[in-house]
Design an enzyme around this catalytic site. Structure first.
Site, short mmCIF file in Angstrom:
data_model
loop_
_atom_site.label_atom_id
_atom_site.label_comp_id
_atom_site.label_asym_id
_atom_site.label_seq_id
_atom_site.Cartn_x
_atom_site.Cartn_y
_atom_site.Cartn_z
N SER B 46 33.41 42.23 45.78
CA SER B 46 34.27 41.17 46.29
C SER B 46 35.61 41.37 45.61
CB SER B 46 33.68 39.81 45.96
OG SER B 46 34.43 38.81 46.63
N GLU B 47 36.69 41.45 46.41
CA GLU B 47 37.94 41.97 45.85
C GLU B 47 38.62 41.03 44.85
OE1 GLU B 47 37.35 41.60 49.10
OE2 GLU B 47 39.04 40.71 50.17
N ASN B 48 38.11 39.81 44.72
CA ASN B 48 38.66 38.96 43.66
C ASN B 48 38.05 39.29 42.29
OD1 ASN B 48 36.23 37.85 44.76
ND2 ASN B 48 36.59 36.01 43.54
N GLY B 49 37.10 40.24 42.26
CA GLY B 49 36.67 40.72 40.96
C GLY B 49 35.19 40.73 40.65
N SER B 88 40.22 45.80 40.67
CA SER B 88 39.51 45.71 41.94
C SER B 88 40.16 46.58 43.01
CB SER B 88 39.49 44.25 42.39
OG SER B 88 38.82 44.13 43.60
#
Lengths: 230, 218
Positions: B46-49, B88
Protein backbone atom coordinates in the site's frame (compact mmCIF):
# COMPACT_ATOMS: atom_id res chain seq x y z
CA UNK A 1 20.11 24.01 23.70
CA UNK A 2 16.38 24.05 24.33
CA UNK A 3 14.07 22.74 21.64
CA UNK A 4 11.12 22.08 23.92
CA UNK A 5 8.09 24.37 23.72
CA UNK A 6 5.14 24.27 26.04
CA UNK A 7 2.40 23.90 23.44
CA UNK A 8 1.41 24.28 19.79
CA UNK A 9 0.65 28.00 19.92
CA UNK A 10 4.03 28.88 21.42
CA UNK A 11 5.85 26.60 18.97
CA UNK A 12 4.33 28.24 15.88
CA UNK A 13 4.78 31.80 17.22
CA UNK A 14 6.63 33.06 14.13
CA UNK A 15 4.50 31.54 11.37
CA UNK A 16 3.25 34.63 9.60
CA UNK A 17 0.89 35.25 6.69
CA UNK A 18 2.33 34.26 3.33
CA UNK A 19 4.50 31.45 4.73
CA UNK A 20 5.07 28.15 2.93
CA UNK A 21 4.30 25.18 5.16
CA UNK A 22 4.72 21.44 4.86
CA UNK A 23 2.18 19.45 6.84
CA UNK A 24 2.83 15.75 7.41
CA UNK A 25 0.22 13.02 7.14
CA UNK A 26 -1.62 10.90 4.60
CA UNK A 27 -5.32 11.66 4.56
CA UNK A 28 -6.00 12.23 8.25
CA UNK A 29 -3.38 9.66 9.27
CA UNK A 30 -0.55 11.18 11.30
CA UNK A 31 -1.48 14.84 10.78
CA UNK A 32 -0.21 17.56 13.15
CA UNK A 33 -3.60 18.07 14.81
CA UNK A 34 -2.40 20.42 17.55
CA UNK A 35 -0.53 22.74 15.20
CA UNK A 36 -3.43 22.90 12.73
CA UNK A 37 -5.70 24.02 15.59
CA UNK A 38 -3.08 26.57 16.67
CA UNK A 39 -2.79 27.94 13.13
CA UNK A 40 -6.55 28.42 13.03
CA UNK A 41 -6.35 30.21 16.38
CA UNK A 42 -3.34 32.40 15.46
CA UNK A 43 -4.79 33.15 12.03
CA UNK A 44 -1.98 33.66 9.50
CA UNK A 45 -3.39 33.66 5.96
CA UNK A 46 -2.22 33.48 2.33
CA UNK A 47 -0.44 30.27 3.30
CA UNK A 48 1.01 27.84 0.80
CA UNK A 49 0.44 24.35 2.17
CA UNK A 50 2.39 21.36 0.91
CA UNK A 51 0.56 18.24 2.02
CA UNK A 52 -0.41 15.04 0.24
CA UNK A 53 -4.09 15.75 0.93
CA UNK A 54 -6.22 18.65 2.07
CA UNK A 55 -8.08 17.04 4.96
CA UNK A 56 -11.86 16.74 5.10
CA UNK A 57 -14.42 19.52 5.57
CA UNK A 58 -14.22 19.65 9.34
CA UNK A 59 -10.83 18.16 10.17
CA UNK A 60 -7.19 18.51 9.24
CA UNK A 61 -6.27 21.16 6.68
CA UNK A 62 -10.00 21.44 5.95
CA UNK A 63 -10.22 23.56 9.09
CA UNK A 64 -7.76 26.08 7.62
CA UNK A 65 -9.62 26.10 4.32
CA UNK A 66 -12.84 26.98 6.10
CA UNK A 67 -11.16 30.04 7.63
CA UNK A 68 -9.69 30.94 4.19
CA UNK A 69 -6.11 30.88 5.47
CA UNK A 70 -4.82 28.85 2.53
CA UNK A 71 -3.87 30.53 -0.75
CA UNK A 72 -2.35 27.52 -2.44
CA UNK A 73 -2.22 23.76 -1.94
CA UNK A 74 0.50 21.52 -3.35
CA UNK A 75 -0.89 17.98 -3.11
CA UNK A 76 -1.34 14.71 -4.99
CA UNK A 77 -4.98 14.04 -4.12
CA UNK A 78 -7.59 16.48 -2.85
CA UNK A 79 -10.88 14.58 -3.02
CA UNK A 80 -13.07 14.22 0.07
CA UNK A 81 -13.37 17.95 0.68
CA UNK A 82 -16.32 20.06 -0.51
CA UNK A 83 -14.98 23.35 0.84
CA UNK A 84 -11.82 22.75 -1.16
CA UNK A 85 -13.85 22.10 -4.31
CA UNK A 86 -15.90 25.25 -3.77
CA UNK A 87 -12.86 27.51 -3.29
CA UNK A 88 -11.08 25.93 -6.23
CA UNK A 89 -14.02 26.52 -8.58
CA UNK A 90 -14.40 30.12 -7.37
CA UNK A 91 -10.64 30.60 -7.87
CA UNK A 92 -10.09 31.65 -4.26
CA UNK A 93 -7.68 28.76 -3.97
CA UNK A 94 -4.84 27.66 -6.23
CA UNK A 95 -3.86 24.03 -6.45
CA UNK A 96 -0.76 22.42 -7.83
CA UNK A 97 -1.35 18.69 -8.31
CA UNK A 98 1.82 16.62 -8.22
CA UNK A 99 2.12 12.83 -8.64
CA UNK A 100 2.43 11.31 -5.18
CA UNK A 101 5.86 9.73 -5.63
CA UNK A 102 7.16 12.89 -7.26
CA UNK A 103 5.80 14.96 -4.38
CA UNK A 104 7.43 12.69 -1.77
CA UNK A 105 10.72 12.70 -3.62
CA UNK A 106 10.75 16.45 -4.24
CA UNK A 107 10.37 16.92 -0.49
CA UNK A 108 13.05 14.31 0.22
CA UNK A 109 15.50 16.00 -2.16
CA UNK A 110 15.25 19.23 -0.18
CA UNK A 111 16.31 17.28 2.90
CA UNK A 112 19.15 15.64 0.99
CA UNK A 113 20.50 18.88 -0.45
CA UNK A 114 19.86 17.83 -4.06
CA UNK A 115 18.25 20.52 -6.24
CA UNK A 116 16.55 18.36 -8.88
CA UNK A 117 16.12 14.82 -10.16
CA UNK A 118 14.61 12.88 -13.06
CA UNK A 119 11.51 10.71 -12.78
CA UNK A 120 9.40 8.91 -15.39
CA UNK A 121 6.14 9.76 -13.56
CA UNK A 122 3.99 12.02 -15.70
CA UNK A 123 5.98 11.67 -18.92
CA UNK A 124 3.64 12.25 -21.86
CA UNK A 125 0.97 13.83 -19.62
CA UNK A 126 0.08 17.41 -18.74
CA UNK A 127 2.35 17.09 -15.68
CA UNK A 128 5.35 17.15 -18.04
CA UNK A 129 4.35 20.43 -19.74
CA UNK A 130 7.18 22.97 -19.60
CA UNK A 131 9.61 20.57 -17.94
CA UNK A 132 12.98 19.39 -19.19
CA UNK A 133 12.70 15.90 -20.70
CA UNK A 134 15.67 13.57 -20.99
CA UNK A 135 16.23 10.03 -22.11
CA UNK A 136 18.23 7.64 -19.94
CA UNK A 137 18.82 4.05 -21.12
CA UNK A 138 16.01 4.29 -23.63
CA UNK A 139 13.37 5.55 -21.21
CA UNK A 140 11.98 9.08 -20.96
CA UNK A 141 12.18 11.11 -17.77
CA UNK A 142 11.23 14.59 -16.68
CA UNK A 143 13.14 16.89 -14.39
CA UNK A 144 11.53 17.78 -11.08
CA UNK A 145 12.88 20.24 -8.52
CA UNK A 146 13.36 19.87 -4.78
CA UNK A 147 10.51 21.36 -2.77
CA UNK A 148 11.38 23.56 0.20
CA UNK A 149 9.30 25.11 2.97
CA UNK A 150 9.69 27.81 5.58
CA UNK A 151 8.21 25.52 8.21
CA UNK A 152 7.63 21.77 8.34
CA UNK A 153 4.94 20.69 10.78
CA UNK A 154 4.96 17.00 11.66
CA UNK A 155 3.37 14.75 14.23
CA UNK A 156 5.29 11.78 15.62
CA UNK A 157 4.37 9.09 18.12
CA UNK A 158 7.32 9.63 20.41
CA UNK A 159 10.03 12.23 20.58
CA UNK A 160 12.77 13.28 22.94
CA UNK A 161 13.97 16.65 24.19
CA UNK A 162 16.68 16.72 21.48
CA UNK A 163 14.09 16.31 18.73
CA UNK A 164 14.69 12.65 17.85
CA UNK A 165 11.45 11.20 16.47
CA UNK A 166 9.81 7.78 16.30
CA UNK A 167 6.67 7.07 14.29
CA UNK A 168 4.07 4.36 14.62
CA UNK A 169 2.73 2.13 11.81
CA UNK A 170 1.65 4.05 8.67
CA UNK A 171 2.09 7.50 10.17
CA UNK A 172 5.63 7.85 8.82
CA UNK A 173 4.17 8.59 5.36
CA UNK A 174 5.23 12.11 4.26
CA UNK A 175 6.32 13.22 7.73
CA UNK A 176 9.82 11.73 7.72
CA UNK A 177 10.83 13.51 4.51
CA UNK A 178 9.07 16.75 5.51
CA UNK A 179 10.83 16.82 8.86
CA UNK A 180 14.13 16.93 6.96
CA UNK A 181 13.01 19.52 4.41
CA UNK A 182 11.86 22.43 6.53
CA UNK A 183 13.85 25.58 7.14
CA UNK A 184 12.33 25.29 10.61
CA UNK A 185 10.85 21.93 11.59
CA UNK A 186 8.36 21.71 14.43
CA UNK A 187 7.29 18.34 15.80
CA UNK A 188 4.35 17.53 18.04
CA UNK A 189 4.47 14.15 19.77
CA UNK A 190 2.11 11.93 21.71
CA UNK A 191 4.84 11.26 24.22
CA UNK A 192 7.80 13.54 24.93
CA UNK A 193 10.64 11.78 26.77
CA UNK A 194 14.05 12.87 28.08
CA UNK A 195 16.99 12.54 25.67
CA UNK A 196 18.51 9.10 26.03
CA UNK A 197 15.27 7.24 26.55
CA UNK A 198 14.82 6.30 22.92
CA UNK A 199 17.17 3.60 21.65
CA UNK A 200 19.31 5.23 18.92
CA UNK A 201 18.55 2.19 16.73
CA UNK A 202 14.84 3.04 16.78
CA UNK A 203 15.02 6.68 15.68
CA UNK A 204 13.30 7.47 12.35
CA UNK A 205 14.21 11.17 12.26
CA UNK A 206 17.42 12.26 14.01
CA UNK A 207 17.09 15.40 16.10
CA UNK A 208 19.36 17.50 13.89
CA UNK A 209 16.38 18.11 11.60
CA UNK A 210 13.95 19.08 14.35
CA UNK A 211 14.18 22.62 15.73
CA UNK A 212 11.19 22.66 18.05
CA UNK A 213 9.22 19.94 19.79
CA UNK A 214 6.27 19.85 22.17
CA UNK A 215 4.05 17.39 23.95
CA UNK A 216 0.76 17.32 22.06
CA UNK A 217 -2.60 16.84 23.72
CA UNK A 218 -6.17 15.70 23.11
CA UNK A 219 -5.44 13.64 20.01
CA UNK A 220 -8.60 12.77 18.15
CA UNK A 221 -6.86 10.66 15.46
CA UNK A 222 -9.94 10.70 13.32
CA UNK A 223 -10.31 7.82 10.86
CA UNK A 224 -11.57 8.70 7.38
CA UNK A 225 -13.00 5.27 6.53
CA UNK A 226 -13.58 2.76 9.27
CA UNK A 227 -13.64 -0.62 7.55
CA UNK A 228 -14.04 -3.86 9.46
CA UNK A 229 -14.26 -7.57 8.73
CA UNK A 230 -17.77 -8.89 8.79
CA UNK B 1 -23.05 -13.34 -19.16
CA UNK B 2 -20.86 -10.36 -18.43
CA UNK B 3 -18.85 -10.59 -15.22
CA UNK B 4 -19.65 -8.56 -12.15
CA UNK B 5 -16.86 -6.75 -10.32
CA UNK B 6 -16.16 -9.84 -8.22
CA UNK B 7 -15.76 -11.91 -11.36
CA UNK B 8 -13.27 -9.40 -12.76
CA UNK B 9 -11.32 -9.56 -9.50
CA UNK B 10 -11.38 -13.38 -9.52
CA UNK B 11 -9.99 -13.47 -13.05
CA UNK B 12 -7.19 -11.05 -12.16
CA UNK B 13 -6.30 -13.19 -9.15
CA UNK B 14 -5.32 -15.91 -11.62
CA UNK B 15 -2.44 -13.68 -12.69
CA UNK B 16 -0.87 -13.88 -9.23
CA UNK B 17 2.22 -15.97 -8.67
CA UNK B 18 3.75 -17.14 -5.42
CA UNK B 19 6.12 -14.53 -4.02
CA UNK B 20 4.66 -11.59 -5.92
CA UNK B 21 4.72 -8.09 -4.44
CA UNK B 22 1.48 -6.50 -5.64
CA UNK B 23 -0.02 -3.01 -5.58
CA UNK B 24 -3.81 -2.94 -5.87
CA UNK B 25 -5.59 0.30 -6.68
CA UNK B 26 -8.86 1.51 -5.21
CA UNK B 27 -12.14 -0.11 -6.36
CA UNK B 28 -12.27 -3.43 -8.25
CA UNK B 29 -8.47 -3.95 -7.88
CA UNK B 30 -8.80 -4.03 -4.07
CA UNK B 31 -11.24 -6.96 -4.41
CA UNK B 32 -8.46 -9.10 -5.90
CA UNK B 33 -7.06 -9.55 -2.39
CA UNK B 34 -10.11 -11.68 -1.55
CA UNK B 35 -9.15 -14.32 -4.13
CA UNK B 36 -5.46 -15.00 -3.43
CA UNK B 37 -5.05 -18.74 -4.08
CA UNK B 38 -4.59 -20.95 -1.03
CA UNK B 39 -0.96 -21.57 -0.11
CA UNK B 40 0.40 -18.65 -2.12
CA UNK B 41 2.45 -15.95 -0.40
CA UNK B 42 1.49 -12.56 -1.84
CA UNK B 43 2.76 -9.36 -0.25
CA UNK B 44 0.38 -6.48 -0.87
CA UNK B 45 1.97 -3.05 -1.04
CA UNK B 46 0.00 0.00 0.00
CA UNK B 47 1.74 3.13 -1.21
CA UNK B 48 1.24 5.05 2.03
CA UNK B 49 3.79 2.70 3.57
CA UNK B 50 2.88 -0.97 4.04
CA UNK B 51 4.24 -4.21 2.68
CA UNK B 52 2.19 -7.18 3.77
CA UNK B 53 -1.14 -5.42 4.06
CA UNK B 54 -3.72 -7.71 5.65
CA UNK B 55 -7.52 -7.78 5.71
CA UNK B 56 -9.75 -5.21 7.41
CA UNK B 57 -9.52 -5.38 11.21
CA UNK B 58 -12.17 -6.64 13.58
CA UNK B 59 -13.92 -3.86 15.50
CA UNK B 60 -11.63 -4.36 18.50
CA UNK B 61 -8.43 -4.29 16.39
CA UNK B 62 -9.06 -0.93 14.68
CA UNK B 63 -5.93 1.23 14.90
CA UNK B 64 -6.13 4.85 13.74
CA UNK B 65 -2.39 4.74 13.00
CA UNK B 66 -2.81 1.94 10.45
CA UNK B 67 -4.62 2.72 7.20
CA UNK B 68 -4.19 1.86 3.53
CA UNK B 69 -3.84 4.19 0.56
CA UNK B 70 -7.64 4.26 0.27
CA UNK B 71 -7.66 5.68 3.84
CA UNK B 72 -9.40 2.55 5.15
CA UNK B 73 -8.47 0.84 8.39
CA UNK B 74 -6.47 -2.33 7.67
CA UNK B 75 -4.16 -4.82 9.37
CA UNK B 76 -0.70 -6.10 8.57
CA UNK B 77 0.18 -9.78 8.12
CA UNK B 78 3.07 -11.50 9.93
CA UNK B 79 6.25 -10.51 8.12
CA UNK B 80 4.86 -7.14 7.06
CA UNK B 81 6.82 -3.89 7.16
CA UNK B 82 6.16 -0.16 7.45
CA UNK B 83 8.09 2.61 5.71
CA UNK B 84 7.63 6.17 4.55
CA UNK B 85 6.23 7.54 1.26
CA UNK B 86 9.65 8.26 -0.24
CA UNK B 87 10.75 4.66 0.20
CA UNK B 88 7.37 3.42 -0.98
CA UNK B 89 7.68 5.18 -4.31
CA UNK B 90 11.34 4.23 -4.48
CA UNK B 91 10.36 0.58 -4.56
CA UNK B 92 7.70 1.37 -7.16
CA UNK B 93 10.07 3.40 -9.34
CA UNK B 94 12.87 0.84 -9.07
CA UNK B 95 10.56 -1.86 -10.45
CA UNK B 96 10.34 -3.99 -7.31
CA UNK B 97 6.56 -4.39 -7.58
CA UNK B 98 5.74 -7.51 -9.63
CA UNK B 99 2.15 -6.61 -10.46
CA UNK B 100 0.15 -3.40 -10.43
CA UNK B 101 -3.63 -3.51 -10.82
CA UNK B 102 -5.56 -0.31 -11.26
CA UNK B 103 -8.79 1.07 -12.64
CA UNK B 104 -9.14 3.38 -15.64
CA UNK B 105 -11.62 5.62 -17.41
CA UNK B 106 -10.07 4.94 -20.84
CA UNK B 107 -7.34 2.75 -22.30
CA UNK B 108 -5.95 3.21 -25.81
CA UNK B 109 -4.79 0.48 -28.16
CA UNK B 110 -1.18 1.66 -27.76
CA UNK B 111 -1.34 1.15 -23.97
CA UNK B 112 -2.02 4.78 -22.97
CA UNK B 113 -4.22 5.13 -19.90
CA UNK B 114 -6.49 7.96 -18.68
CA UNK B 115 -7.73 7.63 -15.12
CA UNK B 116 -7.43 10.81 -13.11
CA UNK B 117 -9.20 13.81 -14.53
CA UNK B 118 -12.34 14.86 -16.36
CA UNK B 119 -11.82 18.45 -17.51
CA UNK B 120 -14.58 20.81 -16.44
CA UNK B 121 -15.63 18.49 -13.63
CA UNK B 122 -14.00 18.15 -10.24
CA UNK B 123 -10.32 17.25 -10.38
CA UNK B 124 -9.32 15.18 -7.41
CA UNK B 125 -5.73 14.57 -8.37
CA UNK B 126 -3.64 11.69 -9.67
CA UNK B 127 -2.47 10.37 -6.30
CA UNK B 128 0.14 7.69 -6.95
CA UNK B 129 -1.27 6.49 -10.28
CA UNK B 130 1.20 8.35 -12.51
CA UNK B 131 4.18 7.05 -10.56
CA UNK B 132 2.82 3.50 -10.64
CA UNK B 133 2.07 3.35 -14.36
CA UNK B 134 5.34 5.01 -15.35
CA UNK B 135 7.48 2.40 -13.62
CA UNK B 136 5.54 -0.85 -13.29
CA UNK B 137 6.65 -3.66 -15.61
CA UNK B 138 3.38 -5.53 -15.35
CA UNK B 139 0.19 -3.46 -15.29
CA UNK B 140 -3.31 -4.87 -15.47
CA UNK B 141 -6.26 -2.54 -15.83
CA UNK B 142 -9.47 -3.71 -14.18
CA UNK B 143 -12.55 -1.91 -15.47
CA UNK B 144 -15.98 -2.11 -17.02
CA UNK B 145 -15.80 -2.45 -20.78
CA UNK B 146 -18.10 0.50 -21.38
CA UNK B 147 -18.90 3.69 -19.50
CA UNK B 148 -22.29 4.68 -18.06
CA UNK B 149 -23.41 5.92 -21.46
CA UNK B 150 -22.57 2.52 -22.93
CA UNK B 151 -19.56 3.85 -24.85
CA UNK B 152 -16.41 1.79 -25.30
CA UNK B 153 -13.55 2.47 -22.85
CA UNK B 154 -11.14 0.59 -25.14
CA UNK B 155 -10.32 3.26 -27.69
CA UNK B 156 -8.08 4.05 -30.68
CA UNK B 157 -6.76 6.89 -28.50
CA UNK B 158 -7.70 8.38 -25.15
CA UNK B 159 -9.84 11.52 -25.15
CA UNK B 160 -9.25 12.35 -21.46
CA UNK B 161 -5.98 13.70 -19.98
CA UNK B 162 -3.45 10.87 -19.75
CA UNK B 163 -2.09 9.20 -16.64
CA UNK B 164 0.68 7.46 -18.56
CA UNK B 165 1.74 6.54 -22.07
CA UNK B 166 2.18 3.10 -23.63
CA UNK B 167 2.19 1.34 -20.28
CA UNK B 168 -0.83 -0.96 -20.03
CA UNK B 169 -0.15 -4.56 -21.06
CA UNK B 170 -3.38 -6.30 -20.11
CA UNK B 171 -7.01 -5.39 -19.45
CA UNK B 172 -9.65 -7.46 -17.71
CA UNK B 173 -13.18 -6.17 -18.26
CA UNK B 174 -16.62 -7.59 -17.59
CA UNK B 175 -16.56 -8.96 -21.15
CA UNK B 176 -13.08 -10.40 -21.62
CA UNK B 177 -9.31 -10.38 -21.23
CA UNK B 178 -7.23 -8.35 -23.66
CA UNK B 179 -3.52 -8.08 -24.26
CA UNK B 180 -2.16 -4.87 -25.69
CA UNK B 181 0.56 -5.24 -28.28
CA UNK B 182 1.37 -4.03 -31.79
CA UNK B 183 -1.04 -1.12 -31.39
CA UNK B 184 -4.14 -3.28 -30.90
CA UNK B 185 -6.28 -5.02 -28.30
CA UNK B 186 -5.85 -8.78 -28.63
CA UNK B 187 -8.82 -10.71 -27.28
CA UNK B 188 -7.46 -13.73 -25.42
CA UNK B 189 -10.44 -14.84 -23.32
CA UNK B 190 -14.10 -13.95 -23.15
CA UNK B 191 -16.40 -13.94 -20.14
CA UNK B 192 -18.59 -17.03 -19.87
CA UNK B 193 -21.41 -16.82 -22.40
CA UNK B 194 -20.30 -13.50 -23.92
CA UNK B 195 -20.17 -13.59 -27.71
CA UNK B 196 -17.32 -12.30 -29.83
CA UNK B 197 -19.87 -10.18 -31.67
CA UNK B 198 -20.84 -8.39 -28.46
CA UNK B 199 -17.18 -7.69 -27.64
CA UNK B 200 -16.57 -6.43 -31.18
CA UNK B 201 -19.58 -4.15 -31.05
CA UNK B 202 -18.47 -2.63 -27.73
CA UNK B 203 -14.79 -2.16 -28.60
CA UNK B 204 -14.00 1.02 -30.46
CA UNK B 205 -10.23 0.50 -30.64
CA UNK B 206 -8.55 -1.96 -33.00
CA UNK B 207 -9.50 -5.45 -31.88
CA UNK B 208 -7.68 -8.61 -32.98
CA UNK B 209 -9.75 -11.76 -32.56
CA UNK B 210 -7.97 -15.10 -33.02
CA UNK B 211 -9.78 -18.10 -34.54
CA UNK B 212 -10.43 -19.60 -31.14
CA UNK B 213 -11.19 -17.52 -28.05
CA UNK B 214 -11.64 -19.64 -24.92
CA UNK B 215 -14.06 -18.73 -22.16
CA UNK B 216 -12.47 -17.61 -18.92
CA UNK B 217 -12.19 -20.14 -16.17
CA UNK B 218 -12.96 -18.47 -12.87
Amino acid sequence: MNKVFKDALSAIFDIESGATLMLGGFGLNGIPENMISALVQKGPDRLTCISNNAGVDDFGIGLMLKTKQVKKMISSYVGENKEFEKQLLSQELEVDLVPQGTLATRIAMAGLGIPAFFTPAGYGTEVAEGKEIREFNGKMYLMEHALHADFSLVKAWKGDTLGNLVFRKTTRNFSVAMAKAGQITIAEVEELVPAGEIDPDDIHVPGIYVHRIFQGKDYEKRIEKVTVQL
Amino acid sequence: MALDKYGIAKRIAKELQDGYYVNLGIGIPTLVSNYIPEGMTIMLQSENGILGMGPYPTQSDIDADLINAGKETVTVIPGGAFFDSVESFGMIRAGKINLTVLGAMEVAQNGDIASWKIPGKMVKGMGGAMDLVASAKNIIVAMQHTNREGESKLLPQCSLPLTGVGCVTKIVTDLGVFEIKENAFHLIERAPGVSIEEIQSKTEGKLIVPDFVPEMEI
